[in-house]
Design an enzyme around this catalytic site. Structure first.
Site, PDB file in Angstrom:
ATOM      1  N   GLN A 151       0.343   0.019  -6.817  1.00 57.19           N
ATOM      2  CA  GLN A 151      -0.509  -0.526  -5.763  1.00 57.19           C
ATOM      3  C   GLN A 151      -0.968   0.574  -4.809  1.00 57.19           C
ATOM      4  OE1 GLN A 151       2.719  -3.952  -5.399  1.00 57.19           O
ATOM      5  NE2 GLN A 151       1.208  -4.194  -3.778  1.00 57.19           N
TER       6      GLN A 151
ATOM      7  N   ARG B  37       8.230  -6.623  10.693  1.00 57.38           N
ATOM      8  CA  ARG B  37       7.423  -7.808  10.375  1.00 57.38           C
ATOM      9  C   ARG B  37       8.271  -9.087  10.394  1.00 57.38           C
ATOM     10  NH1 ARG B  37       2.210  -9.388   8.381  1.00 57.38           N
ATOM     11  NH2 ARG B  37       1.416  -7.287   8.627  1.00 57.38           N
TER      12      ARG B  37
ATOM     13  N   ARG C 149       5.674  -9.297  -1.182  1.00 59.66           N
ATOM     14  CA  ARG C 149       4.805 -10.373  -0.677  1.00 59.66           C
ATOM     15  C   ARG C 149       5.396 -11.072   0.558  1.00 59.66           C
ATOM     16  NH1 ARG C 149       2.181 -14.452  -5.101  1.00 59.66           N
ATOM     17  NH2 ARG C 149       0.202 -14.813  -4.095  1.00 59.66           N
TER      18      ARG C 149
ATOM     19  N   PHE D  63       6.622  -9.298   3.132  1.00 63.55           N
ATOM     20  CA  PHE D  63       7.053  -8.055   3.768  1.00 63.55           C
ATOM     21  C   PHE D  63       7.945  -8.301   4.982  1.00 63.55           C
ATOM     22  CE2 PHE D  63       6.030  -3.835   5.760  1.00 63.55           C
ATOM     23  CZ  PHE D  63       6.086  -3.030   4.639  1.00 63.55           C
TER      24      PHE D  63
ATOM     25  N   ALA E 179      -0.166  -5.847   2.265  1.00 63.57           N
ATOM     26  CA  ALA E 179      -0.347  -6.539   3.543  1.00 63.57           C
ATOM     27  C   ALA E 179      -1.521  -7.517   3.494  1.00 63.57           C
ATOM     28  CB  ALA E 179      -0.538  -5.534   4.689  1.00 63.57           C
TER      29      ALA E 179
ATOM     30  N   GLU F 216      -0.519 -12.987   0.912  1.00 66.62           N
ATOM     31  CA  GLU F 216       0.869 -13.266   1.266  1.00 66.62           C
ATOM     32  C   GLU F 216       1.112 -14.616   1.941  1.00 66.62           C
ATOM     33  OE1 GLU F 216       0.679  -9.399   3.259  1.00 66.62           O
ATOM     34  OE2 GLU F 216       2.749  -9.128   2.654  1.00 66.62           O
TER      35      GLU F 216
END
Lengths: 480, 779
Positions: free
Chosen positions: B211, B324, B356, B358, B525, B727
């Site tokens: 990614q 997060r 996914r 995070f 993200a 996400e």
């Protein structure tokens, strides 16, 4: 170099000469033949990304099965037909492919060829493909879509005829046993493969090579190669022995040949014992049931195989054969200890004898696993209980996952037989279970959970018989 | 070999943004013609790389005898830490992930050395011959052990607003609870893989399933001690990523690159499934403790939350992930006085990484559990408690990190979903069912999601694109985003097609490659379309401006009278087909190529105080889940799910619905059947699909109604007012956990609160049932 393995790939004859007999069909397709549409997701038959269709002659007709190519050894394909994803939609998209696109059934696309092949299997009425979509696709994992679009695509499938390859396969048929040898440069061993054509020939070959590994569907032995990386030396494939693939009705029951694959026994067994059928539909996946055999599930001696506890509770017996000697033993006596079975070198499982239901018996099987479909049991419990005038007249109860072998719950049975079928008896029988088993903790479940649910299964047997009005099983209730 | 797939592509009439077009590779996926890294024909002489792995969680390497490995058949070279030309590092942030262990191992599965051989079987067989002598060092495997040993990857972080301690002390009612949430393996169907080919002058080209091609490029350059310009990383598609290929691809790419450069031969590194699961990081597991104050109406007055996570053996992205988690511990709720303390524990297990959500899912799970606990304590319906605590109203829009919520649509989503799924009537019906069903129990829960969109590391919020119009009118698009199945390529192609009003099949999206667009951020993200779509649009607008100026001059009209239409360019009275336009512009020496760049506006964040505006906007959704449990076995089935999700003005409803359903089911797996089990000595016991159970077809909820929120529009100026969707839907599955907890509580008629841990496996559900029975005296 030895003989060549010959099979049809998407309609054309492929010859594999000098191939390692434990090379998998997936490795052969991707590595040797550069057909890379078929994917490796796990190399252990659990994800279905490598699904292909395999056709074989049964009599003069061809039967098709979706299988996991990652755990099929190349010689097992000799004389058969393989359809890989490259065989579909050559000129224009196949309806299954079009439906998958139309319903947005692919995201990353990696599991997609396998799913397309499973769906194609449904279109051509491959073995086991006529089941509800959930059940049919349980062996095809998808991590992206959540399955809804795939189910939608599956629901549009129209039946069609499979390619007619009967004549081509007839031309590939062998008159003599396939015999291969291969010098493995890495392991430094010479590997041999025998595929006898009759039970007598099998008995003779095995007697001559008592250290050989007997392969049926390779759904377990495939993993000895792909996961355990065992440098196997001699393998005997029983998949060519038609006599071992038959189910016959004998006095008071069935004789199921050791080479009978789950899918071919499912309907018959489900007809006799609906709970057994329900359990078998969750055993492995369509692909696994299309390859794996009931005989193999017994012979490998796994403590967590699901067929043995059910068959033990049913009072099944095992026919063992060595050379020309046969003996018949109760199935539970076959399992001596973890990794140890009552089987002499050169002796093989020829058949399992399953009795018909006794008139007043109740037979229930509960398979507990983290995931409902395609998961190895934490505990599998089977209950064969006869009740006459509210008194338990006989009880055969067996569990998998509770000990080093599939095993009867003798103390529990004793606590039931001769007693009134009521709450107090069940309570005592559940208590007695503690004396039958000392389960272990592992990645599937804790000892405490195993012990608790083993007892709760018996409680449930009672509740279901005493209160048939209640909902007691999640899947049935969930589907209304 | 199957055909390229090109001939399978059917012509599509003009449909730009907001159309439900299929995935750009859909026809190739279904025909097996989509090429993944392992499908690329191996160049002659390709070596197969296998990594030798640590068997110990924490140990000093006393000696490592690799002579038998080198002598094994087929082996060409064996490389260790001493053979690395540059830095022995494949980490994303603080240089603490070794390519090969050097002197000490810090987790089972850590890479020790690379064997390159003529076949993968030969490489694996050789690696098994290594003789490694270890001297055990104290190992912390669990959060509890790391807590005891005080092992952390960084100092604990505190985010607070108001005086939570005082507020709690003054609260009319107060309760405490704790629970644990397990990790999750990505289980992308295509495992990690890299194919490195040496080029002249020490350069190397790498096909990588990643990614984050730019980071792989930069790390490989450091490992090889060459400039970034000497390394090209290319990725056409991944067979799934989910965050697992954001940082974890570097190890395999670097190993392949070093072998390629050292031997002058192409080299492929592809761990098998088990190796992949043992060697690569996963979602962080968390232990959560809460102390909440509230009133009789269920309104929160104060909250103290402790979030503790298992980060594993190195830092990886754990700082941002745990940040997060803190950012999402409010979810949709206004917390009048709040203190969130986050402990980032270092353990001797594989280093946990992006997945996914995070960290967001774990933070959100905390506050959703608090809502359920408050509902149980007050006897109110859990949905009513949730509604009373939503952001909104005077002085109730400030997050714990001092960002003002300006786009709150949670109240509308909850109301609309509660009505459409018939929440109240079903809750009553379930109570009636539970009263008459002693073995099976049902539970229903409706939970919202608010997910912050933007990388919280502000500088990552940038993207580039490169757009070529060829003289024949075909369009080649390249951008920094990677395609992992999420449909990024078709969405960005739609944006470009819309800009020129051409059909999307005219826009070819090429593989992501570091020599076309440099210094890209990870496709992560949920930002892929927001960033790359805007960069591509900017590139298109640059070319459009040139074409408009050219056309106005050429066909003698005002620039304002030039318009792109599906029929072609309209310049005054003239209608010029697009390919003719391109040809004419080329002949007139107009540049038909442009880069595009985009940087997200408005965002800033001060990590020292945990205040600022880390997010450009929020994505919202809501889900209602109904479950059925078996109180004798713990078996569970999700029987019905209703989802209403805000994707803004959806760029591609079909793709977005796919993300929502897929995200939900993946989240459901995380919270139900997917259980990672580590042995006491740090070995992962669940390292294959035989033991690690992701949802299968039958686990999909029996009934699943998913809708995009029709009224959705992004209040910020995102591309065509769309919202990120990768996400956020995963967290809709928290409704499943709440529903299961509620079904368990039904065993004692909701008089007790079961703090059910996740994943809610049959075993955990049954044990929670037993615990409730015991506490309620129902033994």
């Amino acid at each position: 170099m030895g003989e060549a393995v010959r099979f049809l790939l998407n309609g054309e004859v492929v010859e594999a000469r000098g191939v390692d007999p434990t090379r998998t069909l997936l490795e052969h397709l991707r590595g040797d033949l550069r057909r890379t549409g078929t994917k490796e997701g796990c190399a252990e038959g659990d994800c279905g990304s490598c699904t292909v269709l395999v056709g074989e002659l049964e009599g003069e007709a061809v039967s098709w099965r979706a299988v996991n190519s990652c755990i099929q050894f190349v010689p097992m394909l000799d004389g058969k037909a393989v359809i890989s994803v490259e065989g579909l939609g050559k000129d224009q998209p196949h309806p299954v492919q079009a439906a998958m696109v139309e319903h947005h059934g692919s995201q990353c696309g990696f599991c997609t060829p396998g799913i397309v092949m499973s769906l194609y299997g449904r279109a051509v009425a491959a073995k086991g493909a006529n089941a509800p979509v959930d059940e049919m696709l349980a062996g095809n994992l998808c991590r992206c879509t959540g399955y809804g679009p795939i189910i939608a695509a599956a629901e549009t499938i129209e039946p069609e005829a499979a390619p007619d390859v009967a004549d081509q396969l007839a031309a590939l048929r062998r008159d003599e046993a396939l015999s291969l040898d291969f010098a493995d440069p890495v392991a430094g061993v010479t590997r041999r493969w025998f595929a006898p054509l009759s039970a007598d020939e099998l008995a003779e070959t095995y007697a001559a090579h008592p250290d050989a590994v007997v392969v049926a569907g390779a759904t377990d032995i495939g993993l000895w190669v792909t996961k355990l990386r065992k440098p196997l030396k001699t393998l005997i494939d029983i998949g060519r022995v038609d006599e071992l693939k038959t189910i016959t009705r004998e006095d008071g029951g069935l004789r199921i040949g050791a080479g009978v694959r789950y899918v071919d026994a499912l309907e018959t067994l489900a007809g006799l014992y609906p709970d057994l059928g329900a359990m078998m539909r969750r055993l492995g996946s369509t692909q696994v049931r299309n390859s794996g055999t009931i005989g193999g599930n017994i012979a490998n001696g796994s403590p967590i195989g699901d067929m043995p506890p059910a068959l033990i509770a049913l009072g099944a017996r095992l026919v063992l054969r060595r050379w020309n000697e046969r003996r018949i033993i109760p199935l539970e006596d076959f399992f001596i200890a973890y990794g140890k079975q009552d089987r002499a070198p050169g002796e093989f499982v020829e058949a399992v004898l399953v009795p018909e239901p006794a008139p007043s018996a109740m037979f229930k099987v509960f398979k507990l696993s983290k995931r409902f479909d395609q998961d190895i049991s934490a505990v599998c419990g089977a209950f064969n209980i006869q009740i006459v005038d509210e008194v338990v007249t006989s009880a055969r109860i067996a569990y998998g996952g509770m000990a080093g072998t599939p095993k009867r719950a003798v103390a529990c049975e004793e606590a039931l037989v001769g007693r009134l079928w009521n709450r107090a008896t069940i309570h005592a029988a559940v208590e007695a279970l503690a004396g039958d088993f000392t389960p272990l903790s592992d990645a599937r479940a804790s000892a405490a959970y195993r012990a608790l649910t083993a007892g709760n299964m018996l409680r449930k047997v009672f509740i279901e018989s005493a209160r048939p009005d209640l909902e007691t099983r999640v899947p049935e209730a969930a589907h209304g | 070999m199957a055909d390229s797939g090109a001939k399978l592509v059917e012509p599509i009439v003009f449909q730009g943004v907001h159309a439900s077009l299929p995935h750009d590779s859909a026809w190739r996926h279904v025909s097996g013609a989509a090429i993944y890294v392992d499908d690329i024909p191996e160049p002659p002489g390709t070596l197969h790389v296998h990594l030798g792995m640590s068997k110990k969680a924490h140990a000093r390497i006393v000696s490592m005898d690799l002579s038998a490995v080198r002598a094994s058949p087929g082996v060409v070279t064996v490389l260790t830490a001493h053979d690395i030309p540059g830095e022995n590092d494949v980490s994303p942030v603080i240089h603490d992930d070794r390519l090969f262990a050097d002197g000490e191992v810090i987790c089972v599965g850590q890479s020790l050395f690379a064997v390159a051989a003529t076949s993968i079987a030969a490489a694996r067989a050789a690696a098994a011959k290594a003789v490694v002598e270890y001297e055990d060092l104290p190992a912390a495997i669990t959060i509890g052990q790391a807590r005891e040993a005080d092992l952390k990857i960084e100092a604990s972080q505190r985010m607070a607003r108001g005086d939570a301690t005082a507020a709690l002390a003054a609260s009319p009612r107060r309760l405490q609870g704790a629970f644990a949430i397990g990790g999750q393996d990505h289980f992308y169907l295509e495992g990690q893989v890299a194919l490195a080919t040496p080029r002249e002058g020490g350069d190397v080209h790498i096909w990588s399933s990643t990614q984050h091609p730019s980071e792989v490029q930069h790390l490989v350059a450091h490992v090889l001690a060459v400039p970034s310009s000497a390394v090209i990383v290319e990725v056409r598609r991944m067979g799934g990523g989910f965050g697992g290929k954001e940082t974890q691809a570097s190890l395999f790419a670097a190993a392949a690159a070093v072998v390629a450069v050292k031997t002058g031969r192409p080299a492929k590194a592809r761990p098998d499934r088990d190796e992949d699961m043992v060697m690569t990081g996963k979602r962080h597991d968390f232990e959560i403790a809460y102390d909440v104050g509230f009133d009789d109406e269920g309104r929160l007055t104060g909250l103290a939350l402790e979030l503790a996570s298992r980060c594993g053996s190195t830092t990886d992205l754990s700082m941002a992930i745990n940040d997060r988690a803190m950012f999402h511990a409010d979810n949709c709720y206004f917390l009048p006085a709040v203190e969130i303390v986050s402990h980032r524990f270092k353990t001797h297990t594989v280093s946990n990484t992006a997945f996914r959500g995070f960290g967001g899912p774990q933070g959100m799970a905390a506050i959703e559990r608090v809502m359920d606990a408050v509902a149980q304590a007050t006897g109110l319906d859990p949905l009513e408690v949730r509604r009373r605590n939503l952001y909104g109203g005077e002085g109730r829009n400030l997050t714990p990190y001092h960002q003002v919520v300006e786009d709150n649509v949670a109240p509308q989503l909850l109301s609309e979903l509660a009505a459409s799924c018939d929440y109240e009537a079903r809750q009553r019906a379930i109570d009636a069912y539970n009263a008459r069903s002693p073995v099976l129990k049902k539970g229903l829960a409706l939970t919202p999601v608010k997910f912050g969109i933007s990388f919280t590391t502000t500088h990552l919020n940038q993207a580039g694109a490169l757009l070529h119009l060829y003289a024949d009118g075909s369009i080649l698009l390249n951008h920094g985003g990677t395609e992992m199945g999420q449909g990024l390529f078709v969405k960005v192609a739609q944006i470009v097609a819309e800009a020129f009003k051409v059909s999307v099949d005219r826009v070819k999206v090429s593989a992501t490659v570091t020599d076309k667009v440099p210094n890209t951020s990870a496709t992560a993200a949920s930002s892929g379309t927001d960033l790359n779509g805007m960069a591509a649009l900017n590139a298109a607008n640059t070319i459009k401006a040139r074409l408009v100026a050219f056309a106005a001059k050429k066909w003698g009209c005002a620039e304002g009278d030039v318009e792109f239409t599906p029929e072609g360019l309209r310049a005054g009275a003239e209608l010029v087909p697009f390919d003719v336009l391109c040809r004419q512009a080329h002949l007139a020496r107009v540049s038909l190529s442009s880069t595009g760049f985009y940087a997200t506006p408005k965002i800033h964040y001060d990590r020292a105080t945990h205040t600022g505006r880390p997010f450009y906007y929020y994505a919202y959704g809501a889900a209602c889940s109904e479950v059925l449990i078996d109180t004798l076995t713990g078996e569970m089935k999700v029987t019905r799910v209703d989802i209403l999700h805000d994707a803004g003005r959806s760029l591609n409803p079909a793709i977005d619905l796919g993300q929502i359903e897929g995200g939900f089911v993946q989240g459901m797996g995380w919270l139900t059947t997917e259980e990672l089990v580590f042995a006491d000595d740090g070995r992962l016991l669940t390292h294959a699909p035989s033991t690690y159970k992701i949802p299968t077809c039958g686990d999909r909820p029996t009934v699943m109604n998913i809708a995009l929120w029709e009224a959705g529009r992004n209040v910020e100026e995102t591309v065509h007012r769309s919202k990120a969707v990768g996400e956020p839907p995963l967290m809709l599955a928290l409704s499943v956990l709440s529903a299961v907890n509620r079904a368990v509580a039904a065993v004692a008629d909701h008089k007790l609160f079961p703090d059910l841990d996740a994943p809610a496996t049959p075993e955990r559900i049954l044990m929670a049932v037993e615990d409730v029975k015991l506490r309620a005296g129902l033994g």
